[in-house]
Each structure stands twice: as structure tokens, then as C-alpha cells.
Enzyme design. Structure first.
Site, PDB file in Angstrom:
ATOM      1  N   CYS A   8       0.870  -1.338  -0.063  1.00 39.55           N
ATOM      2  CA  CYS A   8      -0.154  -0.014  -0.035  1.00 39.55           C
ATOM      3  C   CYS A   8       1.012   1.484   0.116  1.00 39.55           C
ATOM      4  CB  CYS A   8      -1.072   0.047   1.217  1.00 39.55           C
ATOM      5  SG  CYS A   8      -1.695  -1.543   1.215  1.00 39.55           S
ATOM      6  N   GLY A  34      -0.419  -0.124  -5.068  1.00 43.47           N
ATOM      7  CA  GLY A  34      -1.810  -0.408  -4.780  1.00 43.47           C
ATOM      8  C   GLY A  34      -2.827  -0.282  -5.885  1.00 43.47           C
ATOM      9  N   ASN A 108       0.213   1.258   6.090  1.00 37.36           N
ATOM     10  CA  ASN A 108       1.150   0.652   5.132  1.00 37.36           C
ATOM     11  C   ASN A 108       2.154  -0.332   5.795  1.00 37.36           C
ATOM     12  OD1 ASN A 108       4.028   1.343   2.853  1.00 37.36           O
ATOM     13  ND2 ASN A 108       2.900  -0.332   2.817  1.00 37.36           N
ATOM     14  N   GLY A 109       1.936  -1.786   5.807  1.00 38.57           N
ATOM     15  CA  GLY A 109       2.909  -2.415   6.483  1.00 38.57           C
ATOM     16  C   GLY A 109       2.266  -3.648   6.998  1.00 38.57           C
ATOM     17  N   CYS A 441      14.260 -11.386   2.696  1.00 37.84           N
ATOM     18  CA  CYS A 441      13.700 -12.221   1.607  1.00 37.84           C
ATOM     19  C   CYS A 441      15.058 -12.907   1.032  1.00 37.84           C
ATOM     20  CB  CYS A 441      13.177 -11.223   0.567  1.00 37.84           C
ATOM     21  SG  CYS A 441      13.831  -9.681   0.107  1.00 37.84           S
TER      22      CYS A 441
END
Ligand code: AMP
Length: 459
Positions: A8, A34, A108-109, A441
Site C-alpha cells: 500500500c 496498490g 502501510n505494513g 527475503c
């Protein structure tokens, strides 16, 4: 190119006439973060009004609807949500009435501990309207025993560990908070006599606001009429800015975490060339997100840069195809090779990342059909072996191709002549990382125990 779900954008405006109009511009500039739903809440001192709906910013708002959002303060949100969910219920800002008045929240998160917090709230009798982790905040604020909203927000944040750039709007104030690890970006700008806050600085550029600084990790800035913004430092943790914002997520014209996104992407491309020099006739980006990386690679190598793959900009990003045969056509619909340019040529194809491998595999096949002689895939980030719990949408670990296969197996699967990924060291170097970035990641180093993870609905 962008294929998977994106998360977002948030925007806030304070002390500016027709704040909702400005928030709308900010959301327009941050549409890339988004595309599923968008919303704006505006406060005029007496009440908060909200508009939110599914779809793109250009579709949801009209001059007429924005005129129904009066006031000098506003917050806005763009959301991506997973296919099949009732996304209008899950659109933000979330609005609620509680003991101290009215509140709207944009987030956002991700909160990895959200499920446990929600279970406890439900046990205590709370009723939930949405599947958003963010709704926990409304309940925690409503239940807090503090007398002032500012204290209630801080009380709430102390119970919600995770990644967040958050905006809270009351009838008279705006609060902007960034999590103590600083995962997601949030910047502050001056606009006329007022202020603007946004996930990315590209929002300021469109609205004509002047960037002041980033809101610091663990900082909350409080905006109140007739007063200078006040700042509270509410928590301190080791910094973990999201490296993926720089690799792929943010817009290249944004200035993020104190650096130009465009410059870092070019540097990633340059280092990719340094690490892996390749004999080829031309360098081709996978449009659009890999263009700066490919420019960096081409400039460093001296090889010609060509737009050998053209993207159709009218293919919706969140388009969900019901049939497998049509799904298979998805990349073909979006990307097509310039046959005359690439036929018989040795190509270096630069992409920013490989997640499942679907896109790269189809690109190689399209280029082969178009007559490419050699295809060398160069990826301007390391292998993605772990999922993100902090706000970037990645599939389950079992779907990550670099979790399942070695680089050589992936090359074989893609049917490429060669395949190279950037090293983690080079990534650190490009981002001038001093241990202050989250690389989870790529290296699986989470700050929380993923066994207790409950990421369900990232905002
Ligand atoms: P895949 O086809 O699953 O390997 O996806 C890789 C492509 O998706 C790359 O071209 C990236 O530009 C893009 N991408 C990488 N991460 C994301 C993400 N979290 N959301 C959307 N797109 C992404």
C-alpha cells in the site's frame, strides 16, 4: 516488470485548504503501490467524512465526490488485496467512533503478531468488520485507558510489533508514525502553510509540496491547528529499512531512505555487470521496473541499450483471469518482443528480481520464438529464498523458485543460455547498507520468530 501483488501507499495532508484534493493527487502519484482499492478521509474540525471504493484512483474519485470531503486535514490510502476477498470492506482508511470522538486510520505494513492480538481482543468481546490487521488498532485505541488520543496511540503501538507507516486522523489532528525499525518509508513535506506526509516523495512532486525530511523510525509527528508539528520518539530498535523498496517497489523518481531510487537501481545494474561481464549484442530491460537497472548495466558495459521488449500499458495489473489458457497468455498480452531488433542476436535481459520464475520463463520463450540467438538473464538482486513478513507481498516459501532450485536448475527451467543473480554483498554496496537494511527475503534473517507469524492481511 511487475507481476505479483503490491502493497500500500499512505498520504496525509494538514493545514491546507481542500486537503482531500491534495491527498487525491498524492494517491494518483502512488498508484503503483496498490491498485485494488483506494480511500480518503477528510476532517473539517467537526466531523470526518470518508470515500473509499474498489478500483484505481482515476476511477474512484470525481470532482463531485471530492467536494464531499471538506476540511483542511485528510488522509488517503491505496491498497492491493488478495484476489477473491471482499476488498471494499478491507479498503482503507478505516473509520470508527469511540469514546474520544471519531478516528480514521491508514496503514502501510504488516503486524506479524496481529493474529494473537486479535484473538485476545475477540476473547474480550471485540467484534471485527474487516480482515485487516489494522482493525486491531481501532480496538486498542478504543479500549486504552489513556485520556488523550496521542497517549492512546502510543499505548496501542506498544502492543503492535511490526512494520508500519501509519496515519491517524481525528476531527482536529493528524498523527504520522513510523515503526521503530523503519521498514516502510514515510516522508514529510511543506505545502503552502501546511504539511504533506507520504509513503513516497513522488507524491510531493505532483502536489507541489517541498520535501523536508523522512519521518524517523520510532518517531510520531503530531499536527495540530495553530501549532508547529511536534515530534515524539516513542521507541528505538535496530534499523531495518526494506531493501526491496529500492530494488523494485518504489517509483524510480522517488527519494527514499535518503537516496535516489533511480541512482540505486542504476548502481545495481552497474555492479551486476562488474560481477558478470557478458559478451552480447545488446542489453534489454524487462519493462518497466527494470529499466534503470538495465541502463546501469548497459552504461557500465558499453553494450547498446535497446527496448527489445515492449509493454502494453493497458493490460491491468490486477486482472484476474478465470481460465488457465488465458492465464498462460498473461505475459504475452503484456509484453511483446521487437522481432526485427532481436532476431539472430545475443541478448542480455535485465530484470530486477525473480520470484516464482513465471515471468522470466515466458519472456525467454517469447524471445526464442522471435529468433533470439542467445539469451542471458541477468537479475539485479540476489536469489529470493524467503518470504517477506514485513509488507512486501511474496508467495509462500514453497513457491519461491530460488527456494526450490539451484541457480543452474532455474536456468534450465527458464531455458536461458545463462543466468546470474547479483550477490548480497553487491546489493549491500549499492544501497550503502551499514547493517541498517532488512534483507530477510534474501538471507532469511527475520527479527521475529516466523514460527509465530500470523501475517494474513498486509496493508
Ligand atoms: P515471477 O514471475 O513470479 O518470477 O515475478 C518476477 C517479476 O515480478 C519481476 O519481473 C519483478 O519485477 C516483479 N516482482 C517482484 N516482486 C514483486 C512483488 N512483491 N509484487 C509484484 N511484482 C513483483
Amino acid at each position: 516488470m511487475r507481476e505479483l501483488n503490491e502493497k500500500c501507499a499512505v498520504v496525509g495532508v494538514f493545514g491546507v485548504d481542500k486537503a482531500a484534493l491534495i491527498a487525491h493527487l498524492g494517491l494518483y502519484a502512488m498508484q503503483h503501490r496498490g491498485q485494488e482499492a483506494t480511500g480518503i478521509s477528510a476532517a473539517n474540525g467537526a466531523r470526518i467524512a470518508t470515500i473509499k471504493d474498489r478500483g484505481l484512483v482515476s476511477r474512484v474519485y470525481t470532482d463531485e465526490s471530492l467536494s464531499k470531503l471538506p476540511g483542511c486535514a485528510a488522509i488517503g490510502h491505496n491498497r492491493y488485496s488478495t484476489a477473491g476477498e471482499d476488498s471494499i470492506l478491507d479498503a482503507q482508511p478505516i473509520f470508527a467512533r469511540y469514546a474520544l470522538g471519531e478516528i480514521a486510520i491508514a496503514h502501510n505494513g504488516n503486524f506479524p503478531n496481529a493474529r494473537a492480538v486479535r484473538a485476545k481482543l475477540i476473547e474480550d468481546g471485540a467484534i471485527f468488520n474487516t480482515s485487516l490487521d489494522t482493525e486491531n488498532l481501532v480496538h486498542l485505541i478504543a479500549k486504552s485507558h489513556e485520556n488523550k488520543l496521542q497517549e492512546r496511540i502510543l499505548d496501542t503501538l506498544s502492543q503492535c510489533d511490526g512494520s508500519y507507516s501509519l496515519l491517524f486522523l481525528s476531527r482536529t489532528k493528524l498523527f504520522a508514525a513510523r515503526d521503530p525499525r523503519g521498514f516502510r518509508p514515510l516522508s514529510l513535506a511543506k505545502l503552502g502553510d501546511g504539511y504533506m506526509i507520504a509513503s513516497e516523495t513522488c507524491a510531493f512532486d505532483l502536489a507541489g509540496a517541498k520535501f523536508i525530511r523522512d519521518i524517523e523510525p520510532g518517531e510520531m509527528v503530531i499536527f495540530e491547528e495553530g501549532k508547529e508539528p511536534r515530534s515524539v520518539n516513542f521507541a528505538k530498535e535496530p534499523i531495518r529499512k526494506c531493501i526491496f523498496e529500492h530494488i523494485y517497489f518504489a517509483r524510480p523518481d522517488s527519494f527514499l531512505f535518503g537516496e535516489s531510487v533511480y541512482a540505486i537501481r542504476k548502481e545495481l545494474g552497474r555492479l551486476l555487470w562488474e560481477e558478470c561481464k557478458t559478451n552480447a549484442d545488446m542489453v534489454i530491460p524487462v519493462p518497466d521496473s527494470s529499466i534503470p537497472h538495465a541502463i546501469g548495466y548497459a552504461q557500465a558495459s558499453g553494450l547498446p541499450f535497446e527496448l527489445g521488449i515492449i509493454r502494453n500499458h493497458y493490460v491491468g495489473r490486477t486482472f484476474i483471469e478465470p481460465l488457465q489458457e488465458i492465464r498462460d497468455l498473461k505475459v504475452k498480452k503484456k509484453l511483446s518482443p521487437v522481432k526485427e531488433l532481436i532476431c539472430g542476436k545475443r541478448l542480455v535481459i535485465v530484470d530486477d528480481s525473480i520470484v516464482r520464475g513465471t515471468t522470466s520463463r515466458q519472456i525467454v520463450s517469447l524471445l526464442r520464438e522471435a529468433g533470439a540467438k542467445e539469451i542471458h538473464m541477468r537479475i539485479a538482486s540476489p536469489t529470493i529464498t524467503h518470504c517477506c513478513f514485513y509488507g512486501i507481498d511474496t508467495p509462500q516459501q514453497s513457491e519461491l523458485i530460488s527456494h526450490k532450485m539451484s541457480v543452474d536448475q532455474i536456468r534450465e527451467y527458464l531455458k536461458a543460455d545463462s543466468l546470474r543473480f547479483l550477490s548480497i554483498d553487491a546489493l549491500r554496496k549499492a544501497a550503502r547498507c551499514k547493517g541498517d537494511f532488512c534483507l530477510s527475503c534474501f538471507d532469511g534473517e527475520y527479527y521475529h520468530d516466523p514460527a509465530n507469524n500470523s501475517v494474513s492481511n498486509a496493508a
